[in-house]
Design a protein around this motif. Structure first.
Motif, short mmCIF file in Angstrom:
data_model
loop_
_atom_site.label_atom_id
_atom_site.label_comp_id
_atom_site.label_asym_id
_atom_site.label_seq_id
_atom_site.Cartn_x
_atom_site.Cartn_y
_atom_site.Cartn_z
N LYS A 76 0.87 -1.27 -0.04
CA LYS A 76 0.17 0.06 -0.07
C LYS A 76 0.89 1.36 -0.12
O LYS A 76 0.58 2.26 -0.72
N ALA A 79 -2.15 10.89 1.97
CA ALA A 79 -2.93 9.54 1.44
C ALA A 79 -3.49 9.09 2.63
O ALA A 79 -4.36 7.95 2.37
N THR A 115 1.30 4.12 -2.87
CA THR A 115 0.99 5.71 -2.62
C THR A 115 2.19 6.27 -3.06
O THR A 115 2.15 7.45 -3.40
#
Length: 152
Positions: free
Chosen positions: A83, A114, A87
């Protein structure tokens, strides 16, 4: 004449030995604190020396051809998962070289925007510099000293 002997330990003690448990717990915690602080004294010296060595690694200059190369696997950096890598890729950081030239504060800002407030990128540029230079064995040694991406 027979004398009956009475057991010596028949009497119950009225002294509350459990009252010493908080004292024992406190002394144990104090000892643990002292031992950890002594261990921590060694890490900044080694870390500062390694940090200077890593900073001295010269990376080749960016070229237009290098900008078109495939993205690196940023998850090889301790503390970066899929993840976080997604980002960073969305923010334009796709290679170890780009990550090594980024400041931890700038990376943290990208992550917070984010919605990721957990990750701490303090050592990511240093790790990325080793990866960009192809020093994989040094990177592995450095990562073994980290806990969750941070110096333990």
């Amino acid at each position: 004449m027979t004398v009956q002997r009475q057991p010596i330990f028949e009497e119950k003690s009225s002294f509350p030995y459990f009252a010493f448990l908080p004292l024992v717990a406190f002394l144990s915690a104090l000892l643990l604190f002292i031992l950890r602080s002594r261990k921590a004294e060694l890490h900044p010296k080694l870390s500062a020396q390694r940090h200077e060595e890593v900073k001295s690694i010269q990376l080749p200059a960016e070229t237009p051809l290098a900008a078109q190369t495939a993205a690196d696997d940023l998850t090889r950096i301790e503390g970066i998962g899929p993840k976080v890598a997604a980002t960073l890729t969305a923010a334009g950081i796709t290679t170890f070289k780009q990550l090594s030239r980024s400041k931890p504060e700038a990376i943290k800002k990208i992550l917070i925007e984010a919605g990721n407030r957990i990750s701490n990128p303090a050592t990511w540029p240093e790790q990325a510099r080793l990866a960009a230079a192809g020093r994989w064995s040094e990177l592995v040694k450095f990562q073994q000293e980290l806990k969750g991406g941070l110096l333990g």
